[in-house]
Every structure is written in structure tokens, then in C-alpha cells.
Design a protein around this motif. Structure first.
Motif, mmCIF file in Angstrom:
data_model
loop_
_atom_site.group_PDB
_atom_site.id
_atom_site.type_symbol
_atom_site.label_atom_id
_atom_site.label_comp_id
_atom_site.label_asym_id
_atom_site.label_seq_id
_atom_site.Cartn_x
_atom_site.Cartn_y
_atom_site.Cartn_z
ATOM 1 N N SER A 85 -12.731 -2.113 4.416
ATOM 2 C CA SER A 85 -11.529 -1.898 3.623
ATOM 3 C C SER A 85 -11.089 -3.172 2.885
ATOM 4 C CB SER A 85 -10.413 -1.421 4.553
ATOM 5 O OG SER A 85 -9.394 -0.824 3.806
ATOM 6 N N SER B 105 -4.361 1.223 0.467
ATOM 7 C CA SER B 105 -3.672 0.890 1.698
ATOM 8 C C SER B 105 -3.484 2.210 2.453
ATOM 9 C CB SER B 105 -2.344 0.201 1.376
ATOM 10 O OG SER B 105 -1.702 -0.198 2.556
ATOM 11 N N TRP C 206 0.243 0.855 7.015
ATOM 12 C CA TRP C 206 0.220 -0.600 6.825
ATOM 13 C C TRP C 206 1.436 -1.285 7.451
ATOM 14 C CZ3 TRP C 206 3.430 -4.084 4.243
ATOM 15 C CH2 TRP C 206 4.394 -3.560 3.371
ATOM 16 N N LYS D 172 -5.083 -2.705 6.171
ATOM 17 C CA LYS D 172 -4.266 -2.043 5.152
ATOM 18 C C LYS D 172 -3.056 -2.888 4.746
ATOM 19 C CE LYS D 172 -6.916 1.534 4.688
ATOM 20 N NZ LYS D 172 -7.801 1.568 3.517
ATOM 21 N N ILE E 81 -4.491 -5.398 2.381
ATOM 22 C CA ILE E 81 -4.631 -4.840 1.018
ATOM 23 C C ILE E 81 -3.342 -5.067 0.218
ATOM 24 C CG2 ILE E 81 -4.719 -2.635 -0.249
ATOM 25 C CD1 ILE E 81 -7.479 -3.379 0.627
ATOM 26 N N VAL E 82 -2.211 -4.986 0.889
ATOM 27 C CA VAL E 82 -0.927 -5.193 0.192
ATOM 28 C C VAL E 82 -0.837 -6.642 -0.302
ATOM 29 C CG1 VAL E 82 1.581 -5.185 0.440
ATOM 30 C CG2 VAL E 82 0.222 -3.340 1.459
ATOM 31 N N ALA F 136 -1.502 -0.882 -5.282
ATOM 32 C CA ALA F 136 -2.063 -0.223 -4.099
ATOM 33 C C ALA F 136 -1.451 1.170 -3.965
ATOM 34 C CB ALA F 136 -1.770 -1.050 -2.849
ATOM 35 N N ALA G 116 -0.573 3.944 -0.964
ATOM 36 C CA ALA G 116 -0.453 4.131 0.489
ATOM 37 C C ALA G 116 -0.301 5.625 0.764
ATOM 38 C CB ALA G 116 0.738 3.339 1.029
ATOM 39 N N VAL H 155 3.146 -1.134 -4.187
ATOM 40 C CA VAL H 155 2.484 -0.234 -3.241
ATOM 41 C C VAL H 155 3.132 1.124 -3.465
ATOM 42 C CG1 VAL H 155 1.953 0.258 -0.839
ATOM 43 C CG2 VAL H 155 2.286 -2.110 -1.576
#
Ligand SMILES: NC(=O)c1ccc[n+]([C@@H]2O[C@H](COP(=O)([O-])OP(=O)(O)OC[C@H]3O[C@@H](n4cnc5c(N)ncnc54)[C@H](O)[C@@H]3O)[C@@H](O)[C@H]2O)c1
Length: 253
Positions: free
Chosen positions: A116, A143, A147, A160, A163-164, A183, A185, A239
Motif C-alpha cells: 500500500s 487510504s 486510517w 493507510k 498514505i495521508v 487520497a 478513504a 482525504v
């Protein structure tokens, strides 16, 4: 169906099934030349064949392990050479290896982070020079509603949440080059993963969704197509929760 990706090249990792496949469908339906990459060789060929049946331009399957820097660079440089452009990168490939923290093996820790988070980093690193050369790019990374923290998912949550941070940093570094980074989610989406949960636990979770039902892969694809489109030009570093409201938190009703 809008037509926002005519003449554009879109890359989707983990495109052989699930949310990735729904996004391949959506971008292709909107006129993109889609390159889907997946580690599952049979599934990626089959997926591309399915989408080709009703897409204006047949998507191109690639067998790529996103954790392999050489394979990722070869894939993305090859696409840039053949198409002359890379407009949209969707970092969707991801896996789960759930367990309580003291039971997560070191292998399962690395496996989840590698696919990921490191996979997204490698694809971004390979795609950015091609985006910079045309002063245009859209990067979308996956994400999860998890997260913010989730029981039994320390490795997945770390990936995750990573990723943010990665997305917000790439948003800053890409901005001067016309590149946005955002991103998505997802919450509870109607996929084999959700179907595999035991019934009562699944129903309990779905009951906590303010909109009272799980999402469809097409809901995620619609969000990705918007963030990937030219019209999302003033949105970067966000996000986007696509979760029926479950990310809002507790509700007394
Ligand atoms: N399904 C959900 O409800 C949900 C919720 C939140 C977040 N997500 C995230 O959305 C993304 C897609 O989820 P999904 O449910 O469609 O997953 P999925 O398991 O159905 O599909 C993932 C795809 O990624 C591929 N893949 C795995 N390892 C790879 C690697 N090393 N290199 C290239 N491809 C690889 C798999 O072969 C598979 O085709 C994931 O990042 C996941 O964490 C999903």
C-alpha cells in the motif's frame, strides 16, 4: 456518462478486481486510455478483456508488482514512451493481514506497508517526472476509513495513515508543476472483502453507517473520476471520505 478523459492516459494499480476494476471501467468509459497493473497475471488479462467489450479504447493490462521498483519504473516509463503522457495515477493496490498487534508477524507488517504505502511511493516517484514534463498530473492514492485507527489492523492503519501524510506532502511538492495529489478513504463498500465478514458483525457495522447501507464500487469510481479530472484542479492534499458518513464518528441515534 461525462467524457472527461479523452486523449488522457490513466494508470490504475491493483486494477484486476474490486475497486480497481470499477475505476478501470469508469475511466475507460469516459474516454481514457487506461493502463491497469496487477500482480495477478491471469486476473489482469481477464479484467482488461471484460472492460474492452464496451470501452471506447480497450484498456491495456500489465503484470506489475508495485513493491518492485524496477518493475514499477519499467511499467510507467514504458507507458510514457508509448502514449507520450501520464495524466492520472491511481494508487489502489492494497492488501490486508489483520491481527492484534502482538500477533502481527514482521512479514505481515512489511507485506501490508510494502504494497500500500511503498507501492504508492514507488509509482508516484516514477510518474512525477512524466507529469512534470507536461505540467499536469492527478495523483489519487487509496487510504481507508481505518486510517484514524482500527482494532486488529495496526499494519493496515499504519499504511493507510502513511498514505495521508504522503499525499499531503506530494500535494505540496507537485503544486508548482500543475500536479494535484489527493487520497480517497473508502468506508464499507460492497466487495468480496465485506461479503467475507461474518453476518452479525457486518450488520452491526452497516448499522453504524449514517446512510444505512454499504457503498458500491461505482461510488468509489465516481469519486476517483472527479478527483482525477481537470475540473478538480483546485483540490489538492485532501482525504475524501467516501463512506456514507461513518467517518463522522459516533451518533446517539
Ligand atoms: N473494499 C473496501 O471496502 C475498502 C475499504 C477501504 C479501503 N480499501 C482500499 O481500496 C483498495 C482496493 O480495495 P479492494 O477491496 O478492491 O481490494 P481487492 O483485494 O479486491 O483488490 C486489490 C487488488 O490489488 C492487487 N494487488 C495486491 N498486491 C499487489 C501488488 N504487490 N502489486 C500489484 N497489485 C497488487 C490484487 O491482486 C487485487 O487485484 C485497497 O487499497 C484497499 O485497502 C478498500
Amino acid at each position: 456518462m461525462p467524457d472527461r478523459f479523452t486523449d488522457q492516459t490513466v494508470l490504475v494499480t491493483g486494477g484486476a478486481q474490486g475497486l480497481g476494476l470499477a475505476m478501470v471501467h469508469r475511466f475507460a468509459a469516459e474516454g481514457a486510455r487506461v493502463h491497469l497493473a496487477d500482480v495477478n497475471a491471469d486476473a489482469v488479462q481477464e479484467a482488461a478483456g471484460k472492460v474492452a467489450a464496451d470501452a471506447p479504447i480497450p484498456p491495456v493490462p500489465h503484470v506489475v508488482d508495485v513493491t518492485d521498483p524496477v518493475a514499477v519504473t519499467g511499467w510507467i516509463d514504458g507507458v510514457a514512451e508509448s502514449d507520450g503522457r501520464v495524466d492520472v495515477l491511481v494508487n489502489n493496490a492494497g492488501i490486508i493481514r489483520d491481527n492484534r498487534v502482538e500477533k502481527i508477524s514482521v512479514e505481515d507488517w512489511h507485506a501490508v506497508i510494502d504494497v500500500s504505502l511503498t507501492g504508492s511511493f514507488l509509482c508516484i516517484q516514477a510518474a512525477m517526472p512524466h507529469m512534470k514534463s507536461r505540467s499536469y498530473g492527478r495523483i489519487i492514492s487509496f487510504s481507508s476509513m481505518s486510517w484514524r485507527g482500527n482494532f486488529g489492523q495496526a499494519n493496515y492503519v499504519a499504511a493507510k495513515a502513511g498514505i495521508v501524510g504522503l499525499t499531503r506532502t506530494i500535494a505540496l511538492e507537485g503544486a508548482r508543476h500543475g500536479i494535484t495529489a489527493n487520497a480517497i478513504a473508502p468506508g464499507l463498500i460492497q466487495t468480496p472483502m465485506l461479503a467475507s465478514m461474518n453476518g452479525p458483525a457486518r450488520d452491526l457495522l452497516i448499522g453504524k453507517v449514517p446512510l444505512k447501507h454499504p457503498g458500491e464500487p461505482e461510488d468509489i469510481a465516481a469519486a476517483a473520476a472527479f478527483l482525477g479530472s481537470p475540473e478538480a484542479r483546485y483540490i489538492t492534499g485532501v482525504v475524501l471520505d467516501v463512506d456514507g458518513g461513518i467517518g463522522i464518528g459516533s451518533s446517539i441515534r
